[in-house]
Design a protein around this motif. Structure first.
Motif, short mmCIF file in Angstrom:
data_model
loop_
_atom_site.label_atom_id
_atom_site.label_comp_id
_atom_site.label_asym_id
_atom_site.label_seq_id
_atom_site.Cartn_x
_atom_site.Cartn_y
_atom_site.Cartn_z
N ASP A 1 56.86 24.31 100.58
CA ASP A 1 57.40 24.95 101.79
C ASP A 1 57.36 26.46 101.63
O ASP A 1 58.34 27.16 101.88
CB ASP A 1 58.81 24.44 102.10
N LYS B 1 63.22 28.93 96.93
CA LYS B 1 62.45 29.63 97.95
C LYS B 1 61.16 30.13 97.30
O LYS B 1 61.20 30.84 96.30
CB LYS B 1 63.27 30.79 98.51
N ARG C 1 57.51 21.80 91.93
CA ARG C 1 58.75 21.52 92.69
C ARG C 1 59.73 20.72 91.84
O ARG C 1 60.94 20.95 91.89
CB ARG C 1 58.41 20.80 93.98
N SER D 1 52.18 23.78 101.32
CA SER D 1 52.73 22.68 102.12
C SER D 1 53.74 21.86 101.32
O SER D 1 54.71 21.36 101.88
CB SER D 1 51.60 21.79 102.64
N ARG E 1 55.66 30.29 102.14
CA ARG E 1 54.91 31.22 102.99
C ARG E 1 53.69 31.69 102.20
O ARG E 1 53.80 31.99 101.01
CB ARG E 1 55.84 32.38 103.32
#
Length: 154
Positions: free
Chosen positions: A27, A2, A150, A24, A29
């Motif tokens: 993912d 997250k 990532r 993007s 915020r």
């Protein structure tokens, strides 16, 4: 994983564009420091901290947010910035932010920077420096940076 991105971006929105490109892929915020509390950071595994560079310094709002964080964060972080000119050795704003975050207990896992349209001071009289930046290539580089981040968590 997250992820969250804490970003300050002023009138031109250069840094916000980079934050959204990175977000993007992750993912994540994207928030202004005023939109999140230090306690809420505990909900995230990876946190990005980004700012434009103004007179060879990161935005005061981001610096104050990081200064106010309690020690013992124990999570991963990355940093990013947009600037009109390259970082100078005499004013290492990204390195200083990284050091601040490490002092708070973050593990710094990467950094990204690119040029952005700069209209500070006398540059505004000539229409600015780095017109068209961050460019599509800059944003693609930001997404590639995020892909690498990532990959650390997959």
């Amino acid at each position: 994983m997250k992820a969250l991105i804490v970003c300050t971006s002023k009138a031109l929105g250069n840094t916000r564009k980079v934050a959204e490109a990175i977000g993007s892929v992750l993912d994540a915020r994207v928030v202004d420091p005023a939109e999140i509390s230090a306690a809420e950071l505990g909900d995230y595994d990876l946190i990005g901290f980004g700012s434009g560079v103004y007179w060879m310094s990161l935005d005061a709002r981001l610096r104050a947010f990081v200064d106010a964080l309690p020690a013992g964060q124990n999570r991963d972080a990355f940093i990013f910035a947009t600037s009109g000119l390259p970082e100078l050795r005499v004013r290492p704003y990204l390195r200083n932010l990284g050091d601040q975050l490490e002092d708070k207990g973050f593990e710094l896992v990467g950094g990204f920077s690119c040029r952005g349209l700069d209209t500070m001071g006398p540059l505004a009289l000539m229409g600015g420096l780095n017109k068209g930046r961050p460019s599509a290539d800059d944003l693609a580089s930001a997404r590639a940076f995020a892909e690498q981040l990532r990959g650390r968590f997959d």
